[in-house]
Design a protein around this motif. Structure first.
Motif, mmCIF file in Angstrom:
data_model
loop_
_atom_site.group_PDB
_atom_site.id
_atom_site.type_symbol
_atom_site.label_atom_id
_atom_site.label_comp_id
_atom_site.label_asym_id
_atom_site.label_seq_id
_atom_site.Cartn_x
_atom_site.Cartn_y
_atom_site.Cartn_z
ATOM 1 N N LEU A 108 0.819 -1.212 0.000
ATOM 2 C CA LEU A 108 0.000 0.000 0.000
ATOM 3 C C LEU A 108 0.855 1.264 0.000
ATOM 4 C CD1 LEU A 108 -2.711 -0.974 2.654
ATOM 5 C CD2 LEU A 108 -2.798 -1.268 0.177
ATOM 6 N N ALA A 109 1.991 1.203 0.672
ATOM 7 C CA ALA A 109 2.858 2.391 0.755
ATOM 8 C C ALA A 109 4.284 1.933 1.011
ATOM 9 C CB ALA A 109 2.389 3.324 1.871
ATOM 10 N N GLU A 110 5.221 2.719 0.484
ATOM 11 C CA GLU A 110 6.630 2.385 0.622
ATOM 12 C C GLU A 110 7.431 3.683 0.632
ATOM 13 O OE1 GLU A 110 9.929 -0.399 -1.745
ATOM 14 O OE2 GLU A 110 7.931 -0.051 -2.585
ATOM 15 N N SER A 111 8.338 3.794 1.577
ATOM 16 C CA SER A 111 9.089 5.046 1.703
ATOM 17 C C SER A 111 10.306 5.060 0.785
ATOM 18 C CB SER A 111 9.554 5.244 3.145
ATOM 19 O OG SER A 111 10.504 4.257 3.507
ATOM 20 N N LYS A 112 10.743 6.252 0.454
ATOM 21 C CA LYS A 112 12.021 6.408 -0.230
ATOM 22 C C LYS A 112 13.136 6.122 0.773
ATOM 23 C CE LYS A 112 10.490 9.948 -3.506
ATOM 24 N NZ LYS A 112 10.705 11.335 -3.991
ATOM 25 N N ARG A 113 14.199 5.579 0.275
ATOM 26 C CA ARG A 113 15.333 5.302 1.161
ATOM 27 C C ARG A 113 16.256 6.511 1.271
ATOM 28 N NH1 ARG A 113 18.236 0.102 -0.876
ATOM 29 N NH2 ARG A 113 17.726 0.985 -2.910
ATOM 30 N N PHE A 114 17.019 6.520 2.339
ATOM 31 C CA PHE A 114 18.101 7.486 2.553
ATOM 32 C C PHE A 114 17.602 8.922 2.713
ATOM 33 C CE2 PHE A 114 19.748 4.109 -0.353
ATOM 34 C CZ PHE A 114 20.410 3.379 0.625
ATOM 35 N N GLU A 115 16.400 9.061 3.272
ATOM 36 C CA GLU A 115 15.890 10.373 3.650
ATOM 37 C C GLU A 115 16.234 10.619 5.121
ATOM 38 O OE1 GLU A 115 14.065 12.451 1.613
ATOM 39 O OE2 GLU A 115 14.218 11.082 -0.102
ATOM 40 N N LYS A 116 16.351 11.890 5.514
ATOM 41 C CA LYS A 116 16.656 12.171 6.921
ATOM 42 C C LYS A 116 15.513 11.766 7.841
ATOM 43 C CE LYS A 116 20.310 15.611 6.740
ATOM 44 N NZ LYS A 116 20.808 16.910 7.279
ATOM 45 N N GLU A 117 14.292 11.874 7.357
ATOM 46 C CA GLU A 117 13.135 11.371 8.090
ATOM 47 C C GLU A 117 12.044 11.101 7.073
ATOM 48 O OE1 GLU A 117 12.180 14.728 10.663
ATOM 49 O OE2 GLU A 117 10.455 15.195 9.393
ATOM 50 N N SER A 118 11.159 10.196 7.425
ATOM 51 C CA SER A 118 10.068 9.891 6.502
ATOM 52 C C SER A 118 8.873 9.365 7.270
ATOM 53 C CB SER A 118 10.510 8.859 5.453
ATOM 54 O OG SER A 118 10.752 7.607 6.058
ATOM 55 N N ILE A 119 7.687 9.657 6.725
ATOM 56 C CA ILE A 119 6.446 9.070 7.229
ATOM 57 C C ILE A 119 5.657 8.605 6.015
ATOM 58 C CG2 ILE A 119 4.366 9.374 8.602
ATOM 59 C CD1 ILE A 119 5.563 11.763 9.935
ATOM 60 N N ILE A 120 5.225 7.365 6.053
ATOM 61 C CA ILE A 120 4.326 6.872 5.010
ATOM 62 C C ILE A 120 2.994 6.510 5.661
ATOM 63 C CG2 ILE A 120 6.100 6.074 3.428
ATOM 64 C CD1 ILE A 120 5.662 3.242 4.490
ATOM 65 N N TYR A 121 1.935 6.689 4.891
ATOM 66 C CA TYR A 121 0.583 6.428 5.391
ATOM 67 C C TYR A 121 -0.113 5.433 4.470
ATOM 68 C CZ TYR A 121 1.344 10.849 7.893
ATOM 69 O OH TYR A 121 1.852 11.860 8.692
ATOM 70 N N ALA A 122 -0.984 4.638 5.054
ATOM 71 C CA ALA A 122 -1.818 3.732 4.267
ATOM 72 C C ALA A 122 -3.079 3.419 5.050
ATOM 73 C CB ALA A 122 -1.071 2.451 3.937
ATOM 74 N N ASP A 123 -4.172 3.290 4.318
ATOM 75 C CA ASP A 123 -5.457 2.927 4.924
ATOM 76 C C ASP A 123 -5.638 1.420 4.796
ATOM 77 O OD1 ASP A 123 -6.047 5.668 5.325
ATOM 78 O OD2 ASP A 123 -6.663 5.817 3.232
ATOM 79 N N VAL A 124 -5.488 0.716 5.884
ATOM 80 C CA VAL A 124 -5.717 -0.721 5.850
ATOM 81 C C VAL A 124 -7.218 -0.973 6.015
ATOM 82 C CG1 VAL A 124 -3.434 -1.172 6.781
ATOM 83 C CG2 VAL A 124 -5.362 -1.099 8.336
ATOM 84 N N ASP A 125 -7.672 -2.052 5.437
ATOM 85 C CA ASP A 125 -9.097 -2.382 5.434
ATOM 86 C C ASP A 125 -9.298 -3.654 6.250
ATOM 87 O OD1 ASP A 125 -11.724 -2.977 4.924
ATOM 88 O OD2 ASP A 125 -11.619 -2.558 2.779
ATOM 89 N N VAL A 126 -9.646 -3.485 7.510
ATOM 90 C CA VAL A 126 -9.802 -4.625 8.407
ATOM 91 C C VAL A 126 -10.962 -5.517 7.969
ATOM 92 C CG1 VAL A 126 -10.283 -5.305 10.801
ATOM 93 C CG2 VAL A 126 -8.757 -3.373 10.331
ATOM 94 N N ASP A 127 -12.038 -4.916 7.495
ATOM 95 C CA ASP A 127 -13.177 -5.706 7.023
ATOM 96 C C ASP A 127 -12.765 -6.645 5.889
ATOM 97 O OD1 ASP A 127 -14.763 -4.424 8.825
ATOM 98 O OD2 ASP A 127 -15.885 -3.236 7.369
ATOM 99 N N MET A 128 -11.934 -6.146 4.986
ATOM 100 C CA MET A 128 -11.481 -6.953 3.863
ATOM 101 C C MET A 128 -10.662 -8.149 4.353
ATOM 102 S SD MET A 128 -8.990 -5.878 0.688
ATOM 103 C CE MET A 128 -10.171 -4.746 -0.042
ATOM 104 N N LEU A 129 -9.802 -7.900 5.309
ATOM 105 C CA LEU A 129 -8.946 -8.965 5.829
ATOM 106 C C LEU A 129 -9.764 -10.052 6.509
ATOM 107 C CD1 LEU A 129 -6.198 -6.632 7.280
ATOM 108 C CD2 LEU A 129 -5.968 -8.097 5.270
ATOM 109 N N LEU A 130 -10.733 -9.650 7.305
ATOM 110 C CA LEU A 130 -11.553 -10.633 8.003
ATOM 111 C C LEU A 130 -12.430 -11.405 7.027
ATOM 112 C CD1 LEU A 130 -12.553 -8.685 11.247
ATOM 113 C CD2 LEU A 130 -10.612 -10.204 10.830
#
Length: 661
Positions: A274-296
């Motif tokens: 769903l999301a993947e960060s770039k490497r070698f950044e001083k800091e990073s935040i990645i976000y993704a909406d997981v769907d618990v209903d789908m998993l269950l």
């Protein structure tokens, strides 16, 4: 968390080695930033409170005590944070040092999960955790007094009170599951770093015990090709255990004495990154909406997914507000099509081969050397012809054993007629032209129908006449009539019962319209025949139509998508309704995100209502479909793909759509 969507964040902060206070401030800043974005689950790397590469400084009591103090301060900062935070920290228990994940929520430290699989380089400092869960003491204030409990007093809390120190107890162990009180389906478990790469990771047992989300505070250093391995392992693990996986990796600030940390974080769900960060950044935040209903929903379909013994686990409750999750743009518009372009050609060739091999087996079993196909110059019959040609190639049968029948009638245009003829010529099939206008007129006379009345009888009489012609030709030459109808049409019931609805073997019945376009385009691009390629591209450019109404000035007058709605919407509805059993309200919300800027709310609601109304009312047509190969995870065949009564009521679903705003 409405509709099962939970926003997650994987954070790679800039650490300051051996300075827990500086790290606490940085983690605090970033966790508040993530929470402001709506993240409910926020994950930081392994040993983020100190830095992973502190080496022998882990033997220093000063560092460990400072990490403890700053962790307690960090926990207090979560009091007004509507999120649960996971952060890596060293922890001493029973005289042993552990690399732990600390779970923070509502101003408190609520659990500690030690690393289970300790790497050789880490054994100098840390010991592995185990599955046994016990409580550890958390002191709210420091005391200079030396504490010794009374021998005759079993209430240790009272003894601490004598010293003016508040004490609480926090569960410690690998087998903890953090359960959201407001949304019980959200159950989170944790594993640390290399636990993921073990032959059998703790996450497997966590998922079997009910965890729908696995978090991993990691410090996985870089090497050439390591990012691809990391991405693959995270994705594969999420698929294997049917869970969301949030992997937060250490990055900038770690020591580069022996290796480099790239801060490569990954969030995956059920095999999809769903999301993947770039490497070698001083800091990073990645976000993704997981769907618990789908998993269950996925787990419910897998009877082999046995639950672990719940007695082996301790549940830790935490609280989150039930709010709408503002969805990231992560919902694909075409769920039947691989998102990665590199994977598409392989998938398309695989599907074409499955379609062809299904027909190969049926022809071989029946000893049939001929096939009969009605070709209109439209998309469906085009794909059926191409698949049949492929099957004949595999069997080594001459192509002129394929009888391609074009049956012009009231709605046939020059464009589609010419394309049908050119395709037969290019593929080597035997072309047979049988106009059916007069036969249909005789039928109208027999049943007393006015030819100028262009109602459903006018249309369906043509479709049934075509099917009768094909079946009788099949009898004449000992040929198998190949069906052309696709899954999108069958889902909507957009087929004439005992007309184009019927055949002896339907190679397209499991292929939705959106996928069909890609398959024909792929065939055109790889066939090596420029004349056939040009014809196929013109077919792709032709509006979808049954051509049952007279053309207007030589142009197709009856466009299917004007009548039943855009197939890309219907295929979207179909996938999420059948694959996961999602209710209309959730599908509507997902479509609003996926098709943002393309369709407005009223349009999506209109066609969603049409889809569910038609899907329920037309099941009787799907209950008697001809055989055909299943090629994907969604199907409408009554034999193993869709067990649904023909008399099921749509009221519950339609009522929910009516209430959508």
């Amino acid at each position: 968390m409405k509709d099962g969507f939970v926003k997650t964040a994987a954070v790679s902060p800039q650490v300051t080695l051996a300075d827990p206070e500086a790290n606490r401030k940085e983690i605090e800043r970033l966790m508040k930033q993530a929470a402001a974005r709506g993240a409910k689950i926020i994950v930081f790397p392994e040993l983020a409170m100190t830095g992973y590469t502190c080496g022998d400084l882990f033997f220093h009591k000063r560092l460990i005590e400072a990490a403890y103090d700053e962790l307690i301060e960090l926990a207090k900062e979560t009091e007004d944070l509507d999120a649960i935070v996971f952060v890596g920290t060293p922890w001493v228990s029973g005289g042993k040092l552990y690399s732990c994940i600390a779970a923070l929520s509502d101003g408190e430290l609520i659990g500690l999960v030690p690393k289970y699989n300790i790497a050789a380089s880490e054994r100098r400092y840390f010991v592995p955790g185990n599955e046994e869960t016990f409580d550890v003491e958390i002191l709210d204030e420091d005391t200079d007094e030396e504490y010794e409990p009374d021998d005759d007093d079993d209430d240790d809390d009272d003894d601490w009170d004598d010293y003016g120190v508040d004490v609480s107890y926090v569960p410690f162990g690998t087998n903890l599951i953090f359960s959201c009180e407001e949304y019980p389906d959200l159950k989170i478990a944790a594993e640390v770093g290399g636990d993921l790469f073990a032959p059998v990771s703790p996450g497997l047992y966590h998922a079997q015990a009910g965890a729908s989300v696995i978090v991993n505070c990691a410090a996985d250093d870089e090497a050439a090709g390591r990012a691809a391995v990391r991405r693959s392992v995270v994705s594969d693990q999420s698929l294997r255990i049917h869970a969301a996986y949030v992997f937060a990796n250490a990055g900038y600030g770690e020591s580069t004495t022996d290796c480099v940390f790239g801060g490569h974080s990954v969030i995956a769900q059920n095999g999809r990154v769903l999301a993947e960060s770039k490497r070698f950044e001083k800091e990073s935040i990645i976000y993704a909406d997981v769907d618990v209903d789908m998993l269950l929903a996925e787990r419910q379909r897998i009877t082999a997914f046995e639950a672990a013994d719940e007695e082996d686990y301790e549940t830790v409750d935490f609280s989150l507000k039930l709010t709408d999750t503002k969805l990231e743009k992560q919902i694909p518009k075409n769920p039947f099509i691989p998102e990665e372009a590199a994977a598409r050609d392989e998938r398309f060739e695989e599907i074409l081969m499955m379609q062809a091999m299904g027909l190969v087996r049926r022809l071989d079993h029946t000893g049939c050397k001929h096939a009969v196909i009605g070709i209109s110059g439209g998309l469906d019959s085009t794909l059926a012809l191409l698949v049949t040609v492929k099957a004949f190639d595999i069997l080594g049968l001459p192509k002129d054993g394929i009888c391609a029948v074009t049956m012009p009638c009231f709605g046939t245009t020059d464009r589609t007629y010419n394309n049908a003829c050119r395709m037969a010529e290019s593929t080597g099939a035997k072309l047979m032209e049988i106009p059916i206008r007069e036969a249909v007129r005789v039928h109208f006379k027999d049943i007393g129908h006015d030819e100028n009345n262009h109602d459903v009888t006018y249309e369906n009489a043509q479709a049934r006449e075509r099917t009768q012609v094909l079946m009788d030709i099949g009898n004449q030459i000992g040929g198998m009539v190949i069906g052309t109808g696709d899954m999108s049409e069958l889902a909507l019931g957009w087929a004439t019962y005992n007309g184009d609805h019927m055949s002896m073997y339907d190679v397209n019945g499991d292929v939705p319209k959106t996928l069909m376009r890609h398959l024909v385009r792929y065939y055109a691009d790889t066939c090596g025949d420029e004349k056939l390629k040009a014809t196929l591209y013109d077919v792709l450019d032709t509006p979808v139509s049954p051509e049952l109404l007279p053309p207007e000035e030589g142009v197709i007058a009856q466009k299917t998508e004007d009548l039943v709605g855009p197939y890309e919407l219907h295929d979207f509805f179909l996938f999420y309704m059948l694959r996961f059993g999602f209710p209309p309200a959730k599908i509507y919300r997902m479509a609003m995100t996926a098709f943002d800027g393309e369709y407005d709310a009223a349009t999506i609601k209109k066609w969603l209502y049409t889809f569910f109304r038609r899907f329920f009312s037309q099941q009787y047509k799907r209950s008697c479909l001809p055989d055909g190969p299943k090629v994907g995870s969604v199907g409408v065949s009554p034999r193993g793909a869709l067990a649904m009564p023909s008399d099921a009521c749509a009221r519950l679903w339609l009522k929910q759509i009516e209430g959508l705003e």
